[in-house]
Structure formats: structure tokens, C-alpha cells
Design a protein around this motif. Sequence first.
Motif, PDB file in Angstrom:
ATOM      1  N   PHE A 111     -47.707 -69.476  81.817  1.00 40.08           N
ATOM      2  CA  PHE A 111     -47.224 -68.646  81.016  1.00 40.08           C
ATOM      3  C   PHE A 111     -47.386 -67.402  81.278  1.00 40.08           C
ATOM      4  CE2 PHE A 111     -47.539 -72.760  78.972  1.00 40.08           C
ATOM      5  CZ  PHE A 111     -46.046 -73.074  78.635  1.00 40.08           C
ATOM      6  N   THR A 135     -39.377 -67.908  77.692  1.00 40.16           N
ATOM      7  CA  THR A 135     -40.008 -68.469  76.506  1.00 40.16           C
ATOM      8  C   THR A 135     -39.794 -67.254  75.466  1.00 40.16           C
ATOM      9  OG1 THR A 135     -42.216 -67.851  76.894  1.00 40.16           O
ATOM     10  CG2 THR A 135     -41.251 -70.089  77.703  1.00 40.16           C
ATOM     11  N   GLN A 136     -39.932 -66.118  75.753  1.00 39.77           N
ATOM     12  CA  GLN A 136     -39.843 -64.798  74.881  1.00 39.77           C
ATOM     13  C   GLN A 136     -38.676 -63.968  75.080  1.00 39.77           C
ATOM     14  OE1 GLN A 136     -43.798 -63.159  74.945  1.00 39.77           O
ATOM     15  NE2 GLN A 136     -44.876 -64.669  74.120  1.00 39.77           N
ATOM     16  N   ILE A 248     -41.902 -69.348  81.567  1.00 40.30           N
ATOM     17  CA  ILE A 248     -42.633 -70.328  82.403  1.00 40.30           C
ATOM     18  C   ILE A 248     -42.360 -70.184  83.751  1.00 40.30           C
ATOM     19  CG2 ILE A 248     -42.738 -72.927  82.927  1.00 40.30           C
ATOM     20  CD1 ILE A 248     -41.460 -73.264  80.022  1.00 40.30           C
ATOM     21  N   VAL A 266     -40.129 -78.323  81.103  1.00 38.65           N
ATOM     22  CA  VAL A 266     -39.265 -77.404  80.346  1.00 38.65           C
ATOM     23  C   VAL A 266     -38.715 -77.981  79.194  1.00 38.65           C
ATOM     24  CG1 VAL A 266     -37.241 -75.974  80.696  1.00 38.65           C
ATOM     25  CG2 VAL A 266     -39.161 -75.799  82.516  1.00 38.65           C
ATOM     26  N   TYR A 269     -41.369 -78.742  76.717  1.00 41.48           N
ATOM     27  CA  TYR A 269     -41.686 -77.390  75.901  1.00 41.48           C
ATOM     28  C   TYR A 269     -40.647 -77.113  74.870  1.00 41.48           C
ATOM     29  CZ  TYR A 269     -43.101 -72.491  75.132  1.00 41.48           C
ATOM     30  OH  TYR A 269     -43.447 -71.402  74.492  1.00 41.48           O
ATOM     31  N   PHE A 270     -39.586 -76.964  75.275  1.00 42.52           N
ATOM     32  CA  PHE A 270     -38.529 -76.655  74.188  1.00 42.52           C
ATOM     33  C   PHE A 270     -38.151 -77.371  73.035  1.00 42.52           C
ATOM     34  CE2 PHE A 270     -36.804 -73.647  77.806  1.00 42.52           C
ATOM     35  CZ  PHE A 270     -37.264 -72.535  77.124  1.00 42.52           C
ATOM     36  N   LEU A 273     -41.020 -75.725  71.074  1.00 46.37           N
ATOM     37  CA  LEU A 273     -40.590 -74.545  70.477  1.00 46.37           C
ATOM     38  C   LEU A 273     -39.809 -74.807  69.397  1.00 46.37           C
ATOM     39  CD1 LEU A 273     -40.759 -71.646  70.449  1.00 46.37           C
ATOM     40  CD2 LEU A 273     -38.796 -71.467  72.349  1.00 46.37           C
ATOM     41  N   TYR A 313     -38.568 -64.424  69.635  1.00 50.05           N
ATOM     42  CA  TYR A 313     -38.052 -65.585  69.825  1.00 50.05           C
ATOM     43  C   TYR A 313     -36.658 -65.628  69.305  1.00 50.05           C
ATOM     44  CZ  TYR A 313     -42.639 -67.543  70.709  1.00 50.05           C
ATOM     45  OH  TYR A 313     -44.055 -67.956  71.106  1.00 50.05           O
ATOM     46  N   GLY A 324     -34.282 -70.068  76.591  1.00 48.30           N
ATOM     47  CA  GLY A 324     -34.626 -70.277  77.994  1.00 48.30           C
ATOM     48  C   GLY A 324     -33.766 -69.532  79.028  1.00 48.30           C
ATOM     49  N   ARG A 365     -31.399 -77.229  73.882  1.00 51.28           N
ATOM     50  CA  ARG A 365     -32.146 -75.919  73.620  1.00 51.28           C
ATOM     51  C   ARG A 365     -31.584 -74.894  72.830  1.00 51.28           C
ATOM     52  NH1 ARG A 365     -30.149 -72.407  77.474  1.00 51.28           N
ATOM     53  NH2 ARG A 365     -28.905 -73.159  78.773  1.00 51.28           N
TER      54      ARG A 365
END
Length: 377
Positions: A111, A135-136, A248, A266, A269-270, A273, A313, A324, A365
Motif C-alpha cells: 500500500f 484505495t484512497q 494497491i 483486490v 480487500y474491497f 473496505l 474514501y 478502486g 466494489r
Amino acid sequence: MVKILTFLHSAKLGLIAASLILFAGCSSTTPPANTANSSPAATTAANTDNKTLKDVRVQLSFLMQSLDAPLIVAINKGYFAEEGLNVTYERGFGNVDTISKLGTGKFDLAFSDMYNAMDFNDKNPNDKIIAVAITQNKAPFAVIGFKDKGINTPKDLNGKKLGAPAGDGPRKLFPLFAEEVGVDANSVEWTTMEPKLRETFLLQGKVDAISGFSTSALPSLLKGGKKMEDISLFYYTENGLNFYGNAILTKASFAKQNPDVVKAFVKGYFRGLQDVLRDPSAGLDAVLAADQSKLMDRNAEKIRMEIGLKDLYITPEVEKNGLGGLDPKRMEATIAQTVAGFKLKTKPTIADIYTDEFLPPKELRALPPASDRKPLS
């Protein structure tokens, strides 16, 4: 950014039924190390059907923080294990260091930000790093000062003394920020310090303002006795430099050789999130529970997560395009600014630094509806 005791995190998910059991340390019998240069075994996960899992090594951008909640939640809930992955993670020591270690192959994914990755690629054109998911949606790059010291608008930075580590990304980009806000960059005197001393220098009046990440600086300044109303916060994203935040990252060669692994990570991870966005308090608690040092300050981490929820976010772009992804026009503009700010030899294309081929379908996502998002408490 801030350097404190290095530590890793270790957890194993049970193989019986659907229950999850969190273990600390490398194993149940070996006490974890906790020194400045070594840490407990990284957190791991195993799914419930006893299939062989693919080991994936991940590095955080800094010491584990509340903004790492999506990763921790995805591990705890077995999302990576469901995708066939055994994810382990280690703390980072800043975005530049994280990218450097990713480039050596020590980690599979990491990250960090795309802009320092562009700088790495410029110097290592045959061993490129790419972003496979944002991610951000907004970068926490900022200049921060105190109102009682006469820093009320960006133009008040003219002729002032600013502080930041030598490799600080926002410091490298400051001349572009200065141009946007009408500050003479040459009038500013820079003081260089270790990352861990940045906020201390500001609190002690050794500098008039600092550049850095709001997510790192604000919790430290508030813990140091300041209130939000005392602080002037100038985001780059609000002053002509609309950069994306962390992503990522992986080596292009790793993605080519392991496309299914990257897609699986991925996706997991989402899912994590999305859970954190639905219930950020649970996400915060998960991070605190994973902190083996037990030195985390909940209030500081809550502030950090509040910044993430408010500024990083949840944005109109994410509402429209899902988690993403990125906006090509916006990315093109930030690439041009990075070339100028980092003095890159060549200008990369979007395809040189980002690909969406590993993203899940948009419906998987999507940003959770506002009605499903609980407040952070």
C-alpha cells in the motif's frame, strides 16, 4: 512518516466450522518478539475447507493504523482465504521505503502512492511497479500550520519556515502547490527533520508550518494539545493538485505471472473496505485488537479514521465509479504535475502506472449506500 517500534501481526483462522480464532505471535507456543528491528510473525489466514492457500506477502505504508482496517477485517473474516490466499503483512516505514522494498521483491503487494511509484519507475524502467486498485480516492497531502502563529491562508506561508523530511512527497510537490496558491516558493525556508519529529517541531515553534499527510499529522497535533479550530489545514487536493491517495501496488512482473492472485487480493480487500464503510467502529476495533503492542491510542486512531471517511474514501467520484477506479482526465493532470514536481526524465502514460484489469466487476466494489453506513463511534 512516524517511526515507532516495528511490529508485525500474526493471526490464524481456525479450520473447524465457520468460527474464527485469532492467535498472537508466530505460533501458539512462541512468544512474539517486539523490538525496534524485529516483530511477531505476520498475520495469516486460512479458510474453512482445508485447501492449500497461496502465500501472499503484503507491506503497509506505515505502522499499522486505523486506515488499515479493510485489510485486517478481510483477514479476520476470511475473505482472502475464501479466494485461496494466505495473506501476511508487515508494517512499513513510509511510502518511499515501501515502494523500494516492493521493487526488490521482498513483498508481493504493498500500500503506497502512485506518484512515488512513478519516481521509482523513472529510475528503474525495466522493473516497473503498477497500481492495480486505488484505495484512497483523495491524497491526504497537506501543509499544516497554527492560526495563532499567523498561518490562516496559504498565502501566509510566504517567507515562512516550513518543515518536513527530505523525501516527503508533499514537500517535493510544494513548488506546484505554491504556484497554485500564489506563494513564492523561493521565499520559503525548509527545515529537515526525521519523520517522527515533524509534528514536534511544529508544536515547539521550530517551524511555522509542516508538509505531510493529514492522516499522520493531525492525530499527533491533537494529542499534543491543539484543537481543530487552532489548526490551518491546506489540502493539496483543494488547491489545484487533485492527487489520488494510496493504492494497491505490485510489480508489473508479479501481476503478469500471478494475475489470479492479484485479482483475488483486490476482491478480498474491497470486501473488507465495504464492511469498514458500513461499520467503521467495528473496523477500528478490529485494528486495535490486532495491535499486539497494545500501545495504540484509540482516540488518535479514531481521528485518523474520521479523516479517511470524510476526505479520502467517500467522494462523488467513488459514488459514481465505484471503489478502486480512477478518472482518466484527473489522472493525466496529476501525472503531468508529478513529472514537474519530482523532475522525472520521462512522462508516463496512465497505462504505465495503473491498470483496472484486476478490479472486480463494478457491482462488487460499489460504495455502500449512505443508509447502510453507520456513524463512527
